[in-house]
Scaffold this motif. Sequence first.
Motif, PDB file in Angstrom:
ATOM      1  N   SER A  13      23.668 -21.838  20.140  1.00 40.78           N
ATOM      2  CA  SER A  13      22.853 -20.779  19.567  1.00 40.78           C
ATOM      3  C   SER A  13      22.394 -19.878  20.699  1.00 40.78           C
ATOM      4  CB  SER A  13      21.650 -21.360  18.825  1.00 40.78           C
ATOM      5  OG  SER A  13      20.974 -20.365  18.097  1.00 40.78           O
ATOM      6  N   PHE A  14      22.532 -18.575  20.522  1.00 41.22           N
ATOM      7  CA  PHE A  14      22.268 -17.668  21.631  1.00 41.22           C
ATOM      8  C   PHE A  14      21.830 -16.305  21.098  1.00 41.22           C
ATOM      9  CE2 PHE A  14      26.693 -17.868  20.463  1.00 41.22           C
ATOM     10  CZ  PHE A  14      27.027 -16.543  20.215  1.00 41.22           C
ATOM     11  N   GLY A  15      21.098 -15.571  21.935  1.00 43.06           N
ATOM     12  CA  GLY A  15      20.619 -14.250  21.553  1.00 43.06           C
ATOM     13  C   GLY A  15      19.115 -14.227  21.389  1.00 43.06           C
ATOM     14  N   TRP A  64      29.556 -22.636  31.706  1.00 35.65           N
ATOM     15  CA  TRP A  64      30.544 -23.625  32.154  1.00 35.65           C
ATOM     16  C   TRP A  64      29.861 -24.946  32.462  1.00 35.65           C
ATOM     17  CZ3 TRP A  64      35.590 -22.986  31.651  1.00 35.65           C
ATOM     18  CH2 TRP A  64      36.102 -21.690  31.542  1.00 35.65           C
ATOM     19  N   PHE A  65      30.516 -26.036  32.072  1.00 40.96           N
ATOM     20  CA  PHE A  65      30.041 -27.397  32.335  1.00 40.96           C
ATOM     21  C   PHE A  65      28.651 -27.636  31.743  1.00 40.96           C
ATOM     22  CE2 PHE A  65      32.729 -26.101  35.988  1.00 40.96           C
ATOM     23  CZ  PHE A  65      33.820 -26.926  35.727  1.00 40.96           C
ATOM     24  N   GLY A  66      28.343 -26.917  30.659  1.00 47.41           N
ATOM     25  CA  GLY A  66      27.094 -27.156  29.946  1.00 47.41           C
ATOM     26  C   GLY A  66      25.873 -26.515  30.554  1.00 47.41           C
ATOM     27  N   SER A  67      26.046 -25.642  31.539  1.00 47.48           N
ATOM     28  CA  SER A  67      24.879 -25.029  32.167  1.00 47.48           C
ATOM     29  C   SER A  67      24.121 -24.153  31.168  1.00 47.48           C
ATOM     30  CB  SER A  67      25.308 -24.172  33.367  1.00 47.48           C
ATOM     31  OG  SER A  67      26.093 -23.080  32.950  1.00 47.48           O
ATOM     32  N   GLY A  68      22.808 -24.307  31.156  1.00 46.78           N
ATOM     33  CA  GLY A  68      21.959 -23.522  30.278  1.00 46.78           C
ATOM     34  C   GLY A  68      21.980 -23.939  28.823  1.00 46.78           C
ATOM     35  N   GLN A  69      22.703 -25.007  28.482  1.00 43.35           N
ATOM     36  CA  GLN A  69      22.799 -25.390  27.075  1.00 43.35           C
ATOM     37  C   GLN A  69      21.428 -25.760  26.511  1.00 43.35           C
ATOM     38  OE1 GLN A  69      25.419 -28.688  26.280  1.00 43.35           O
ATOM     39  NE2 GLN A  69      25.699 -28.105  24.132  1.00 43.35           N
ATOM     40  N   TYR A  70      21.128 -25.231  25.342  1.00 46.03           N
ATOM     41  CA  TYR A  70      19.895 -25.466  24.594  1.00 46.03           C
ATOM     42  C   TYR A  70      18.679 -24.707  25.147  1.00 46.03           C
ATOM     43  CZ  TYR A  70      22.639 -29.614  23.285  1.00 46.03           C
ATOM     44  OH  TYR A  70      23.636 -30.475  22.887  1.00 46.03           O
ATOM     45  N   GLU A  71      18.776 -24.090  26.301  1.00 49.58           N
ATOM     46  CA  GLU A  71      17.593 -23.521  26.948  1.00 49.58           C
ATOM     47  C   GLU A  71      17.192 -22.172  26.343  1.00 49.58           C
ATOM     48  OE1 GLU A  71      18.297 -23.285  31.123  1.00 49.58           O
ATOM     49  OE2 GLU A  71      18.465 -25.462  31.381  1.00 49.58           O
ATOM     50  N   ALA A 131       0.677  -6.148  20.666  1.00 44.36           N
ATOM     51  CA  ALA A 131       1.345  -4.994  20.066  1.00 44.36           C
ATOM     52  C   ALA A 131       1.730  -3.943  21.107  1.00 44.36           C
ATOM     53  CB  ALA A 131       0.439  -4.370  19.001  1.00 44.36           C
ATOM     54  N   GLU A 132       1.040  -3.934  22.255  1.00 43.76           N
ATOM     55  CA  GLU A 132       1.351  -2.965  23.309  1.00 43.76           C
ATOM     56  C   GLU A 132       2.390  -3.478  24.286  1.00 43.76           C
ATOM     57  OE1 GLU A 132      -1.961  -3.642  22.407  1.00 43.76           O
ATOM     58  OE2 GLU A 132      -1.742  -1.895  21.088  1.00 43.76           O
ATOM     59  N   GLY A 133       2.842  -4.723  24.092  1.00 42.23           N
ATOM     60  CA  GLY A 133       3.849  -5.277  24.980  1.00 42.23           C
ATOM     61  C   GLY A 133       3.314  -6.042  26.160  1.00 42.23           C
ATOM     62  N   ASN A 134       2.006  -6.291  26.214  1.00 37.91           N
ATOM     63  CA  ASN A 134       1.427  -7.092  27.289  1.00 37.91           C
ATOM     64  C   ASN A 134       1.652  -8.574  27.026  1.00 37.91           C
ATOM     65  OD1 ASN A 134       0.168  -4.789  28.640  1.00 37.91           O
ATOM     66  ND2 ASN A 134      -1.220  -4.754  26.879  1.00 37.91           N
ATOM     67  N   ALA A 135       2.064  -9.291  28.052  1.00 35.65           N
ATOM     68  CA  ALA A 135       2.346 -10.721  27.904  1.00 35.65           C
ATOM     69  C   ALA A 135       1.047 -11.506  27.747  1.00 35.65           C
ATOM     70  CB  ALA A 135       3.128 -11.223  29.105  1.00 35.65           C
ATOM     71  N   LYS A 136       1.024 -12.427  26.810  1.00 35.37           N
ATOM     72  CA  LYS A 136      -0.126 -13.286  26.552  1.00 35.37           C
ATOM     73  C   LYS A 136       0.187 -14.759  26.775  1.00 35.37           C
ATOM     74  CE  LYS A 136      -2.936  -9.997  25.331  1.00 35.37           C
ATOM     75  NZ  LYS A 136      -4.162  -9.708  26.113  1.00 35.37           N
ATOM     76  N   GLY A 137       1.435 -15.073  26.977  1.00 36.86           N
ATOM     77  CA  GLY A 137       1.833 -16.445  27.217  1.00 36.86           C
ATOM     78  C   GLY A 137       3.321 -16.518  27.444  1.00 36.86           C
ATOM     79  N   ILE A 138       3.749 -17.551  28.173  1.00 36.38           N
ATOM     80  CA  ILE A 138       5.173 -17.803  28.422  1.00 36.38           C
ATOM     81  C   ILE A 138       5.606 -18.994  27.567  1.00 36.38           C
ATOM     82  CG2 ILE A 138       6.920 -18.417  30.136  1.00 36.38           C
ATOM     83  CD1 ILE A 138       5.070 -17.242  32.274  1.00 36.38           C
ATOM     84  N   MET A 139       6.641 -18.800  26.775  1.00 38.08           N
ATOM     85  CA  MET A 139       7.195 -19.895  25.983  1.00 38.08           C
ATOM     86  C   MET A 139       8.556 -20.260  26.550  1.00 38.08           C
ATOM     87  SD  MET A 139       6.127 -19.009  22.030  1.00 38.08           S
ATOM     88  CE  MET A 139       6.536 -20.697  21.512  1.00 38.08           C
ATOM     89  N   SER A 140       8.833 -21.554  26.611  1.00 34.87           N
ATOM     90  CA  SER A 140      10.105 -22.031  27.144  1.00 34.87           C
ATOM     91  C   SER A 140      10.394 -23.409  26.581  1.00 34.87           C
ATOM     92  CB  SER A 140      10.066 -22.084  28.678  1.00 34.87           C
ATOM     93  OG  SER A 140       9.049 -22.980  29.116  1.00 34.87           O
ATOM     94  N   GLY A 141      11.621 -23.881  26.821  1.00 35.43           N
ATOM     95  CA  GLY A 141      11.981 -25.204  26.371  1.00 35.43           C
ATOM     96  C   GLY A 141      13.452 -25.337  26.103  1.00 35.43           C
ATOM     97  N   LYS A 142      13.793 -26.354  25.338  1.00 37.04           N
ATOM     98  CA  LYS A 142      15.158 -26.577  24.858  1.00 37.04           C
ATOM     99  C   LYS A 142      15.096 -26.696  23.343  1.00 37.04           C
ATOM    100  CE  LYS A 142      17.219 -28.713  28.937  1.00 37.04           C
ATOM    101  NZ  LYS A 142      18.055 -29.822  29.450  1.00 37.04           N
TER     102      LYS A 142
END
Length: 444
Positions: free
Chosen positions: A219-221, A243-250, A258-269
């Motif tokens: 899943s990507f995009g 290649w070789f599964g790099s970045g898979q699921y990340e 609403a103005e585009g200011n960052a309020k938090g960083i979300m990350s994970g798999k």
Amino acid sequence: MNWLADVGNMLLGAEQAPENAKANADTSSGIAVYANGASSSGGNQEEVEAMADAELAKLANLNLGDSENRDGYLEEKMAEIMEYTELLDQANAAEDPFERLALVAAFLVSPFGAAERTWKPFNPLLGETFELHNLGNNVHFLAEQLQEHPPVSAAHAENGNFNYDIVSAPATKFQGNSLEVYPKGRTRISLKRTGELFSHVPPQAKVHNLVIGKAWIDSFGQFLVTNNATGDRVELDFKACGWFGSGQYEFDGFVLDAEGNAKGIMSGKWNSYVELAPCHPDGTPVADTEKRRLWTCKDKPEDDAYGCTHFAWDLTNCRYLTKPPMASDSRRRADRHALQERQMAAAAVEKGMLDEQQRQEAKVREEQGEQWQPRWFDPAPDMQVLPGEEPADMVPLWRYNGKYSTEKRDDMPTSVSGWQDEVIGKGFCPWQYHDAPVQAEQQQ
């Protein structure tokens, strides 16, 4: 819409390959490999084109009823989205608007944890349903098959904290040994305490190695969740597997105002967890702060032949039913029960009977000059298409009509033990004209 429902729907309305495509049929898998150019089958041009047409028809109209490598019905797969509804309960209780937004986004990531399996679902019949009672914090869920070709399904879930609505109408593109899934649909979540309405645009998906090799899903995009009351949003970037599964699921991205200011960083798999970390308005992390785990995927059965979660297996029985389901519920299908019992010949016979019953009912409907009318969802031409959603001519507008709770239920005892034994594989009847299937059965 939700990506899991897309993958469940992906082979029920696949687009045909180009007209000039030729086929090298792999008869062992039942799926043809398409490429521009001549077939290696050795036949003449007319035979090759006839083979291509036949295989394209199979692909575009796959009958998913009697093969053993299936893992449930489409409406049942839509119900898997409900496994982590406590995230929406938490979102409704949260005071901070960006925390609410992040929790809603985490809920919309969570179904990906059940999306790695590649088995194709059963083709549901018109009017087929799947329901859940008193799940989690008193969540009630209902899904219904609204249309066959192309397939369109809808579902509604609610409790005292939220409403959840989805219309699934994906498109697919077959590419020889892979299938691209374009998640066309409409997913909306409203929180009852604040009245906020959230909409969702999921990333694209691709099923690899459909014919040769071990099938797997990527899943990507862009993954987008918007608070339509405030304009705040979550933008995540799902990484394509390298290649070789790099970045898979990340994935990673930001909670933005609403103005585009960052309020938090979300990350994970997407198959295992979601985390949230504080940041400065420019998106740089705040030093010496820890990430907050919003969602962790529950452990899955080891060595499960179908790759199902424990929750998915629980959906196949009556665990989340407090009373017998409607006669149109997927659990009642006799072919489904026969497959669970590994009775393949019996399953094929039952599936053939259901197909004939459906054709007979469609014939009666045509003679009466009537069209199929869903029971639990109504067309909603007055519904507003929200920013980022597909237009109404691509994804039809449907609204849950609320009649489910007032309908007369099956005449089955609900206060005594043992009613569950009268549900699985028994009494399936989604028909609008009940006599037509009986006539069809008599003709068998």
